[in-house]
Write a protein that holds these residues in place. Sequence first.
Motif, PDB file in Angstrom:
ATOM      1  N   PHE A   1       0.840  -1.198   0.000  1.00 62.03           N
ATOM      2  CA  PHE A   1       0.000   0.000   0.000  1.00 62.03           C
ATOM      3  C   PHE A   1       0.876   1.249   0.000  1.00 62.03           C
ATOM      4  N   ASN A   2       0.450   2.230  -0.760  1.00 65.73           N
ATOM      5  CA  ASN A   2       1.156   3.506  -0.832  1.00 65.73           C
ATOM      6  C   ASN A   2       0.531   4.509   0.131  1.00 65.73           C
ATOM      7  N   ASP A   3       1.263   5.608   0.381  1.00 64.21           N
ATOM      8  CA  ASP A   3       0.785   6.613   1.341  1.00 64.21           C
ATOM      9  C   ASP A   3      -0.539   7.232   0.922  1.00 64.21           C
ATOM     10  N   ASP A   4      -0.830   7.296  -0.370  1.00 68.89           N
ATOM     11  CA  ASP A   4      -2.078   7.904  -0.842  1.00 68.89           C
ATOM     12  C   ASP A   4      -3.246   6.921  -0.861  1.00 68.89           C
ATOM     13  N   GLY A   5      -3.028   5.702  -0.354  1.00 68.49           N
ATOM     14  CA  GLY A   5      -4.087   4.713  -0.288  1.00 68.49           C
ATOM     15  C   GLY A   5      -4.157   3.793  -1.489  1.00 68.49           C
ATOM     16  N   SER A   6      -3.373   4.074  -2.522  1.00 65.98           N
ATOM     17  CA  SER A   6      -3.338   3.183  -3.683  1.00 65.98           C
ATOM     18  C   SER A   6      -2.545   1.923  -3.347  1.00 65.98           C
ATOM     19  N   LEU A   7      -2.639   0.936  -4.226  1.00 68.04           N
ATOM     20  CA  LEU A   7      -1.997  -0.360  -3.975  1.00 68.04           C
ATOM     21  C   LEU A   7      -1.109  -0.747  -5.142  1.00 68.04           C
ATOM     22  N   ASN A   8       0.127  -1.109  -4.856  1.00 67.07           N
ATOM     23  CA  ASN A   8       1.011  -1.706  -5.856  1.00 67.07           C
ATOM     24  C   ASN A   8       0.915  -3.224  -5.709  1.00 67.07           C
ATOM     25  N   TYR A   9       0.404  -3.854  -6.767  1.00 65.53           N
ATOM     26  CA  TYR A   9       0.153  -5.298  -6.759  1.00 65.53           C
ATOM     27  C   TYR A   9       1.266  -5.982  -7.550  1.00 65.53           C
ATOM     28  N   HIS A  10       2.062  -6.827  -6.875  1.00 69.90           N
ATOM     29  CA  HIS A  10       3.180  -7.528  -7.504  1.00 69.90           C
ATOM     30  C   HIS A  10       2.820  -8.996  -7.670  1.00 69.90           C
ATOM     31  N   VAL A  11       3.135  -9.564  -8.849  1.00 69.39           N
ATOM     32  CA  VAL A  11       2.844 -10.967  -9.100  1.00 69.39           C
ATOM     33  C   VAL A  11       3.799 -11.484 -10.168  1.00 69.39           C
ATOM     34  N   THR A  12       4.090 -12.775 -10.134  1.00 70.80           N
ATOM     35  CA  THR A  12       4.932 -13.420 -11.141  1.00 70.80           C
ATOM     36  C   THR A  12       4.084 -14.427 -11.892  1.00 70.80           C
ATOM     37  N   VAL A  13       3.950 -14.247 -13.224  1.00 67.90           N
ATOM     38  CA  VAL A  13       3.031 -15.068 -13.999  1.00 67.90           C
ATOM     39  C   VAL A  13       3.726 -15.692 -15.203  1.00 67.90           C
ATOM     40  N   SER A  14       3.181 -16.854 -15.625  1.00 68.15           N
ATOM     41  CA  SER A  14       3.666 -17.551 -16.824  1.00 68.15           C
ATOM     42  C   SER A  14       2.795 -17.154 -18.008  1.00 68.15           C
ATOM     43  N   GLY A  15       2.972 -15.941 -18.494  1.00 67.63           N
ATOM     44  CA  GLY A  15       2.160 -15.445 -19.592  1.00 67.63           C
ATOM     45  C   GLY A  15       1.354 -14.231 -19.168  1.00 67.63           C
ATOM     46  N   LEU A  16       1.177 -13.298 -20.109  1.00 68.50           N
ATOM     47  CA  LEU A  16       0.545 -12.019 -19.786  1.00 68.50           C
ATOM     48  C   LEU A  16      -0.895 -11.893 -20.284  1.00 68.50           C
ATOM     49  N   THR A  17      -1.283 -12.680 -21.282  1.00 62.24           N
ATOM     50  CA  THR A  17      -2.572 -12.463 -21.940  1.00 62.24           C
ATOM     51  C   THR A  17      -3.750 -12.631 -20.992  1.00 62.24           C
ATOM     52  N   GLU A  18      -3.783 -13.733 -20.241  1.00 60.81           N
ATOM     53  CA  GLU A  18      -4.909 -13.962 -19.333  1.00 60.81           C
ATOM     54  C   GLU A  18      -5.027 -12.835 -18.314  1.00 60.81           C
ATOM     55  N   MET A  19      -3.898 -12.398 -17.782  1.00 59.28           N
ATOM     56  CA  MET A  19      -3.941 -11.358 -16.756  1.00 59.28           C
ATOM     57  C   MET A  19      -4.398 -10.025 -17.323  1.00 59.28           C
ATOM     58  N   SER A  20      -4.127  -9.782 -18.609  1.00 55.09           N
ATOM     59  CA  SER A  20      -4.498  -8.499 -19.208  1.00 55.09           C
ATOM     60  C   SER A  20      -6.004  -8.274 -19.145  1.00 55.09           C
ATOM     61  N   TRP A  21      -6.789  -9.340 -19.339  1.00 56.42           N
ATOM     62  CA  TRP A  21      -8.246  -9.189 -19.294  1.00 56.42           C
ATOM     63  C   TRP A  21      -8.722  -8.866 -17.890  1.00 56.42           C
ATOM     64  N   TRP A  22      -8.065  -9.417 -16.894  1.00 57.58           N
ATOM     65  CA  TRP A  22      -8.412  -9.104 -15.491  1.00 57.58           C
ATOM     66  C   TRP A  22      -8.124  -7.639 -15.193  1.00 57.58           C
ATOM     67  N   ILE A  23      -6.986  -7.158 -15.636  1.00 56.07           N
ATOM     68  CA  ILE A  23      -6.635  -5.756 -15.399  1.00 56.07           C
ATOM     69  C   ILE A  23      -7.628  -4.822 -16.087  1.00 56.07           C
ATOM     70  N   LEU A  24      -8.009  -5.150 -17.312  1.00 58.12           N
ATOM     71  CA  LEU A  24      -8.961  -4.312 -18.038  1.00 58.12           C
ATOM     72  C   LEU A  24     -10.301  -4.224 -17.316  1.00 58.12           C
ATOM     73  N   GLY A  25     -10.637  -5.240 -16.542  1.00 62.17           N
ATOM     74  CA  GLY A  25     -11.897  -5.214 -15.808  1.00 62.17           C
ATOM     75  C   GLY A  25     -11.973  -4.098 -14.783  1.00 62.17           C
ATOM     76  N   TYR A  26     -10.821  -3.563 -14.373  1.00 66.46           N
ATOM     77  CA  TYR A  26     -10.794  -2.457 -13.416  1.00 66.46           C
ATOM     78  C   TYR A  26     -10.764  -1.093 -14.096  1.00 66.46           C
ATOM     79  N   GLY A  27     -10.816  -1.095 -15.437  1.00 69.63           N
ATOM     80  CA  GLY A  27     -10.915   0.160 -16.175  1.00 69.63           C
ATOM     81  C   GLY A  27      -9.825   1.149 -15.829  1.00 69.63           C
ATOM     82  N   ASP A  28     -10.231   2.415 -15.567  1.00 69.30           N
ATOM     83  CA  ASP A  28      -9.248   3.473 -15.305  1.00 69.30           C
ATOM     84  C   ASP A  28      -8.762   3.476 -13.861  1.00 69.30           C
ATOM     85  N   GLN A  29      -9.131   2.461 -13.084  1.00 68.83           N
ATOM     86  CA  GLN A  29      -8.661   2.369 -11.701  1.00 68.83           C
ATOM     87  C   GLN A  29      -7.398   1.515 -11.582  1.00 68.83           C
TER      88      GLN A  29
END
Length: 302
Positions: A237-265
Amino acid sequence: MSRRTIFRDLDVLRQSGVPLVFDEGEQRYRIPSDYYLPPTNFTPEEALALIVLCCDLGEHSHLPFFRPAQSAALKLEGSLPDRLRRQLRAGGSAIKIRLEPTNRLAAHEAVYDQLVGALTERHCVRLGYRGPLDADEMSTRVQPYRLLFSRRSWYLIGRSSLHRSVRTFNVGRITKIEPLEDSYEIPRGFSLSRYLRNAWHLVPESGPDRKVVVRFSKLVAQNVAEVAWHKTQQLHFNDDGSLNYHVTVSGLTEMSWWILGYGDQAEVLAPDELRRMIAEKAGRMLEIYRGNDAATDFEIRS
């Protein structure tokens, strides 16, 4: 009771799948003692858990195995004393479980049953399969390794003769199945976790694992942090309340759709390849909506 009635009842038992053995010495029919499970003493908490899970999920999830589980739970409920049965019904009506929408496997239950049989007997199957992007149906001989239910549907994981490698097949997309006589052995070193590696969900991509960092705004940060999305995730968590989410994945495509689900957030901080992937998808979405808006403006002016 007449002899005819007795033999009619015996036939009903046989048709219901109950095994009957004729004892020559005693001149009577009996049900083998090992047909029924021995009686088990359940605590009220154990009985409530079984009845709520099996009945509630079995009614709404449409998953294989839940119908017999629901039937078993109803038998358990029927064998309880009246006082405890009323208590469990009161507790069960107050507890509800809602899951994500699932693939009901409409018209595919027979396919599922044959896959279970193939796995049990270690026999190959020939599949007709049509993926979401496939124009034509493909045919491949498969050695079934595992059946996996994940999130919304059932998947078959096995070695495909067409691809010459272990692949994942959505059971709902299997168009044909033919049991084969060929037997096989699951490789001793095979495991589901080793096959999936660090895939975001079910599709590991070739190449080394990638470290991903996504910053989520304060609006959704707590929502993201409350869920264990991936086994490698780390939260900062950052001081402004935002969150830095760290993860190690075998491939980026599947995760990209999850990220898009949060839109501009959500904003991808690393790697650059994933940033470009998200930007391209967002750009295509913008073109779609801009095109629709332009058409709407034209209709209004007309």
